[in-house]
Design a protein around this motif. Structure first.
Motif, PDB file in Angstrom:
ATOM      1  N   UNK A 272      22.934  80.183 -17.478  1.00 25.41           N
ATOM      2  CA  UNK A 272      22.982  81.000 -18.684  1.00 25.41           C
ATOM      3  C   UNK A 272      22.557  80.189 -19.904  1.00 25.41           C
ATOM      4  N   UNK A 273      23.035  78.941 -19.973  1.00 24.80           N
ATOM      5  CA  UNK A 273      22.671  78.079 -21.100  1.00 24.80           C
ATOM      6  C   UNK A 273      21.173  77.809 -21.099  1.00 24.80           C
ATOM      7  N   UNK A 274      20.592  77.556 -19.892  1.00 33.77           N
ATOM      8  CA  UNK A 274      19.149  77.279 -19.801  1.00 33.77           C
ATOM      9  C   UNK A 274      18.329  78.506 -20.170  1.00 33.77           C
ATOM     10  N   UNK A 275      18.789  79.696 -19.740  1.00 33.72           N
ATOM     11  CA  UNK A 275      18.081  80.926 -20.097  1.00 33.72           C
ATOM     12  C   UNK A 275      18.105  81.145 -21.606  1.00 33.72           C
ATOM     13  N   UNK A 276      19.219  80.831 -22.252  1.00 34.00           N
ATOM     14  CA  UNK A 276      19.304  80.959 -23.710  1.00 34.00           C
ATOM     15  C   UNK A 276      18.367  79.967 -24.377  1.00 34.00           C
ATOM     16  N   UNK A 277      18.287  78.776 -23.794  1.00 33.36           N
ATOM     17  CA  UNK A 277      17.389  77.754 -24.353  1.00 33.36           C
ATOM     18  C   UNK A 277      15.937  78.181 -24.200  1.00 33.36           C
ATOM     19  N   UNK A 278      15.578  78.803 -23.065  1.00 31.70           N
ATOM     20  CA  UNK A 278      14.220  79.298 -22.837  1.00 31.70           C
ATOM     21  C   UNK A 278      13.867  80.355 -23.871  1.00 31.70           C
ATOM     22  N   UNK A 284      10.265  80.069 -30.777  1.00 34.03           N
ATOM     23  CA  UNK A 284       9.592  79.032 -31.559  1.00 34.03           C
ATOM     24  C   UNK A 284       8.105  78.973 -31.210  1.00 34.03           C
ATOM     25  N   UNK A 285       7.788  79.227 -29.922  1.00 35.56           N
ATOM     26  CA  UNK A 285       6.394  79.253 -29.499  1.00 35.56           C
ATOM     27  C   UNK A 285       5.629  80.369 -30.168  1.00 35.56           C
ATOM     28  N   UNK A 286       6.208  81.548 -30.225  1.00 38.84           N
ATOM     29  CA  UNK A 286       5.572  82.682 -30.877  1.00 38.84           C
ATOM     30  C   UNK A 286       5.349  82.391 -32.361  1.00 38.84           C
ATOM     31  N   UNK A 287       6.380  81.748 -32.962  1.00 37.05           N
ATOM     32  CA  UNK A 287       6.226  81.444 -34.392  1.00 37.05           C
ATOM     33  C   UNK A 287       5.112  80.445 -34.633  1.00 37.05           C
ATOM     34  N   UNK A 288       4.944  79.505 -33.702  1.00 38.54           N
ATOM     35  CA  UNK A 288       3.884  78.482 -33.856  1.00 38.54           C
ATOM     36  C   UNK A 288       2.511  79.096 -33.670  1.00 38.54           C
ATOM     37  N   UNK A 289       2.380  80.128 -32.840  1.00 38.17           N
ATOM     38  CA  UNK A 289       1.084  80.747 -32.556  1.00 38.17           C
ATOM     39  C   UNK A 289       0.723  81.819 -33.597  1.00 38.17           C
TER      40      UNK A 289
END
Length: 292
Positions: A272-278, A284-289
């Motif tokens: 669950x923690x990893x899915x939240x991190x993803x 952040x990726x969308x914001x960078x693009x």
């Protein structure tokens, strides 16, 4: 005036120890052309600290003028663990309008009833009555009634209720030597032993989920008790061993499942923690693009 055959009935008084009523009646049964019932006083009838028990003619007013019934009868307070401890009392009496009941005000003391094992089984008290109507004066046809006080039926020397006949017959058909070495001769005690055996077989037909280790321990003690009386129960002992083995496997499976679940819980949380991190990284990726 005529002669009648014997009648045997069994009355189970439920939750005897907790009864609050001063007296109570069994359901009716028919013998000698009239209705009868048993009349019990759980706390005694003019006899302190005693269980009083009587045989009573029901609806005496409906009988012809001058009616009389000469009856020889016995009343037994059954001890299901010991034939010697069962309390049997016998008498005979001319029942008539002025004396429609007869019995024993001191059938058994409550001290003995409560102190000795076997009288009260799961809080229930079993009473057996055998009535032989010797003479009948003033005949009146009375039909049989549906009643919880049942006449018993002989199956290989064991008197059982009509509802138990098929089960007992199957036991003797499958296990021919079931009672070949059975020792008690008292018919009431034999009935108690057979009820005990039927109850045990019903218990062992339950699933392991319904049976606790305490239940299985009690079943083992009951089995030993029945074998001591002379029943040949190797087949039932084998079944009990199989159930105990299945119970152990069930408990082992439950323990392993609990252990696996305990190991899995922190892994689930980590996922669950990893899915939240993803999800956060994707944002952040969308914001960078995104174009300026």
């Amino acid at each position: 005036m005529e002669v009648k055959i014997d009648t045997t009935i069994t009355w189970v008084i439920k939750n005897f120890s907790s009864l609050q009523s001063e007296s109570l009646y069994s359901d009716n049964f028919v013998a000698g052309g009239c209705k009868w019932r048993l009349w019990a006083f759980p706390k005694g009838n003019k006899r302190a600290n005693h269980f009083s028990l009587y045989l009573n003619v029901r609806d005496k007013e409906s009988l012809p003028i001058g009616w009389r019934r000469h009856a020889k009868f016995s009343l037994t307070v059954v001890n299901k663990y010991s034939e010697k401890l069962s309390r049997l009392r016998e008498t005979h009496h001319w029942f008539e309008h002025k004396a429609p009941d007869w019995g024993f005000p001191e059938m058994i003391s409550l001290t003995e009833l409560n102190a000795k094992e076997g009288f009260l089984v799961k809080g229930d008290l079993t009473v057996v009555a055998e009535i032989e109507v010797l003479e009948v004066v003033g005949k009146l046809d009375v039909s049989e009634e549906s009643s919880s006080v049942m006449e018993t039926i002989d199956v290989n020397g064991f008197y059982v209720l009509p509802s138990q006949v098929d089960s007992v017959k199957r036991l003797f058909e499958i296990h021919l030597d079931l009672a070949s070495k059975f020792r008690p001769k008292n018919p009431h005690l034999k009935t108690a032993y057979m009820n005990f055996l039927l109850s045990l077989t019903e218990t062992l037909c339950q699933s392991t989920q319904e049976l606790s280790n305490e239940d299985l321990s009690d079943a083992g003690a009951s089995l030993a008790y029945l074998k001591k009386a002379g029943f040949k129960l190797d087949w039932l002992e084998k079944k009990l061993d199989e159930i105990k083995e299945k119970k152990k496997k069930e408990e082992a499976c439950l323990a392993r499942l609990q252990e696996i679940n305990e190991q899995l819980t922190p892994l689930k949380q980590k996922c669950l923690d990893l899915e939240a991190q993803i999800d956060k990284e994707k944002e952040e990726l969308l914001a960078a693009r995104a174009p300026l």
